[in-house]
Design a protein around this motif. Structure first.
Motif, short mmCIF file in Angstrom:
data_model
loop_
_atom_site.label_atom_id
_atom_site.label_comp_id
_atom_site.label_asym_id
_atom_site.label_seq_id
_atom_site.Cartn_x
_atom_site.Cartn_y
_atom_site.Cartn_z
N GLY A 99 -1.42 0.11 3.57
CA GLY A 99 -2.72 -0.49 3.29
C GLY A 99 -3.11 -1.43 4.41
N HIS A 100 -2.28 -2.45 4.63
CA HIS A 100 -2.51 -3.35 5.75
C HIS A 100 -2.28 -2.59 7.06
CE1 HIS A 100 -3.11 -7.19 7.57
NE2 HIS A 100 -1.87 -7.36 7.98
N SER B 254 0.54 -7.00 1.94
CA SER B 254 0.14 -6.14 0.82
C SER B 254 -0.39 -7.03 -0.32
CB SER B 254 1.32 -5.29 0.36
OG SER B 254 0.95 -4.43 -0.68
N MET B 255 0.42 -7.30 -1.33
CA MET B 255 0.02 -8.19 -2.41
C MET B 255 0.10 -9.64 -1.94
SD MET B 255 1.85 -8.85 -6.13
CE MET B 255 1.45 -7.30 -6.91
N LEU B 256 -1.06 -10.29 -1.85
CA LEU B 256 -1.12 -11.71 -1.49
C LEU B 256 -1.46 -12.50 -2.75
CD1 LEU B 256 -3.10 -11.40 1.88
CD2 LEU B 256 -0.67 -10.99 1.43
N GLY C 257 -4.03 -7.91 1.77
CA GLY C 257 -4.22 -7.90 3.21
C GLY C 257 -5.44 -7.07 3.59
N ARG C 258 -6.10 -7.46 4.70
CA ARG C 258 -7.26 -6.70 5.14
C ARG C 258 -6.82 -5.34 5.66
NH1 ARG C 258 -10.58 -10.22 8.84
NH2 ARG C 258 -11.87 -8.35 8.99
N THR C 259 -7.73 -4.42 5.69
CA THR C 259 -7.38 -3.02 5.92
C THR C 259 -8.12 -2.41 7.12
OG1 THR C 259 -9.11 -2.38 4.35
CG2 THR C 259 -6.86 -2.60 3.49
N ASP C 260 -8.72 -3.25 7.95
CA ASP C 260 -9.55 -2.74 9.05
C ASP C 260 -8.98 -3.01 10.42
OD1 ASP C 260 -9.89 -5.47 8.76
OD2 ASP C 260 -11.99 -5.45 9.39
N LEU D 177 -7.07 3.30 4.34
CA LEU D 177 -6.10 2.23 4.13
C LEU D 177 -6.48 1.34 2.96
CD1 LEU D 177 -5.31 1.23 7.82
CD2 LEU D 177 -3.74 2.27 6.17
N THR D 178 -7.77 1.18 2.70
CA THR D 178 -8.19 0.37 1.56
C THR D 178 -7.78 1.02 0.25
OG1 THR D 178 -10.08 -0.39 2.87
CG2 THR D 178 -10.14 -0.84 0.50
N HIS D 179 -7.97 2.33 0.14
CA HIS D 179 -7.49 3.04 -1.05
C HIS D 179 -5.96 2.94 -1.16
CE1 HIS D 179 -11.14 5.00 -2.61
NE2 HIS D 179 -11.53 5.12 -1.36
#
Length: 450
Positions: free
Chosen positions: A109-110, A134-136, A141-144, A154-156
């Motif tokens: 994801g990140h 990941s889980m904050l 975490g941002r995905t871009d 990555l967002t999904h």
């Protein structure tokens, strides 16, 4: 078993030392590994393993050097094509450090290959989970960071990774993220200093929203991130060189003046109001605070000659430590002392410092410009009527668009506007720094809210 937090508040990140008996395991260490080594000595442990949750985008890792210095096994997620020897781990792998046992969980994801490490008791119970980006706490975490072409995928993936963590780990599991304490690697600001999986089930958007709403809101909320991020992944993939925290060579006032006149980067570390009261023309004011390295790294022309001005050697040493964390290793020197001793025959420049109440009194005259250097999402939420919005990181390229005359510059707290004021200050312009909390502007009648 103990989990010690190594805080790097200037970058909004945490590293961790897990210790049990004489054994220590480190997760996501920063570049200045002397802090980790000192903590290990205090705990009386030998570091046997150094773990990375991902290839970092917001700082240069100290993992490679720490593993070489201590002889520890260096653990990096499988799939990251790095230029050094390491143990590549995949989902389900176990890291056995005697009394300390960690299980790898793939949590993309990140980044694509991001992993979390589940800290297990030797008796079979679960103590905590190191979630990296990941889980904050109250966010993810941002995905871009890997490019627009990967962001939606990555967002999904991030949504499903956080849900997997929540589904497979007991509610009492302590969550130990790397990012989220002011880091731009967080999709939105994190909340709190500690949390458990159970608490995140109640507050984390990936766990309280359906997938499409989570994706839509995360993508819509992504703001700009520091330009120096473009260099971090490359350095961490290639393998950072050993860190150098030595004091840069000292330069005399004449040499300092030559560098300023040559247009080199000369950065004054003093407090923002001290800079406003008297500074060398042509220098930039970056107050040495928790925001220093983020904004200097964001605006700095990578590889350009860089000289620091500090009140004393300790201030310069602290700035150097901050800079090596993002890979700015080559300092061309430093000048130290009271600012009036560094003038080399030139007059000091100065400008006024004011607050929003003073701006409210001045605005009706309508012969001034208000420059707002916050990010666009901040401006769109609420702003001064008639203000020009140029985010700080765009200002250098847009200096020529600023009108002549008197300019009052502000941000949310005064830090970014202090940098901007030093950038726009010139002999034929009247610059006023608003060193005030933007919330105080709401007590006046000069703001518009959307």
């Amino acid at each position: 078993m103990d989990v010690s937090i190594i805080e790097t508040s200037s970058l909004g990140d945490r590293s961790y030392l897990i210790s049990d008996g004489a054994i220590g395991v480190v997760v996501d260490p920063q570049r200045d590994i002397d802090r980790v080594l000192a903590l290990a000595r205090d705990r009386g442990v030998r570091i046997t393993h150094v773990l990375e949750t991902h290839i970092h985008n917001d700082y240069v890792t100290g993992g490679l050097e720490l593993s070489r210095t201590t002889g520890a096994e260096y653990v990096v997620p499988t799939g990251d094509d790095v230029g050094y020897q390491r143990r590549a781990v995949s989902d389900g792998d176990l890291i056995d450090a005697g009394p300390i046992l960690l299980q790898v969980m793939h949590t993309p994801g990140h980044t694509h290959h991001h992993v979390s490490y589940v800290l297990r008791e030797t008796t079979g119970g679960i103590r905590g989970v190191f979630t990296g980006g990941s889980m904050l706490f109250g966010t993810t975490g941002r995905t871009d960071l890997l490019g627009k072409e990967h962001t939606e995928e990555l967002t999904h993936a991030q949504y499903h990774s956080v849900r997997r963590l929540a589904a497979e780990l007991p509610p009492g599991t302590e969550v130990y993220p790397t990012h989220g304490f002011g880091s731009f690697c967080a999709a939105t600001p994190a909340t709190g200093d500690s949390s458990t999986v159970g608490e995140q089930r109640e507050t984390n958007p990936a766990l309280t929203q359906d997938e499409q709403r989570y994706v839509d809101e995360l993508l819509a909320g992504l703001a700009d991130y520091p330009a120096y991020y473009a260099h971090m992944g490359v350095l961490n993939t290639e393998g950072p060189p050993p860190v150098d925290l030595s004091l840069p060579k000292l330069v005399d006032p004449d040499e300092l003046r030559r560098r300023i006149e040559a247009g080199e980067w000369v950065v004054d570390l003093r407090e923002r109001t001290a800079f406003a009261a008297g500074h060398l023309g042509g220098t930039l004011g970056f107050e040495l605070s928790d925001s220093f390295v983020t904004y200097l790294g964001w605006l700095y022309q990578w590889g350009a000659p860089l000289t620091l001005i500090g009140e004393n050697e300790d201030q310069v040493a602290d700035a150097r430590r901050e800079l090596v964390r993002i890979g700015i290793d080559d300092l061309d020197g430093a000048a130290v002392g009271e600012i009036h001793t560094l003038v080399a025959g030139t007059a000091l420049r100065s400008y006024r410092v004011a607050d929003f109440a003073a701006l409210s009194e001045r605005l009706p005259e309508q012969d001034i410009t208000v420059l707002d250097v916050r990010q666009r999402n901040e401006y769109e939420t609420s702003h001064i009527d008639g203000a020009i919005n140029i985010p700080l990181h765009e200002l250098a390229d847009r200096l020529g668009t600023l009108p002549d005359g008197e300019i009052w510059v502000h941000c949310a707290s005064g830090y970014r506007s202090s940098i901007a004021a030093s950038m726009i200050d010139r002999p034929d312009r009247t610059t006023v720094l608003i060193n005030d909390d933007f919330d105080n502007a709401k007590d006046t009648d000069i703001t518009s809210t959307t």
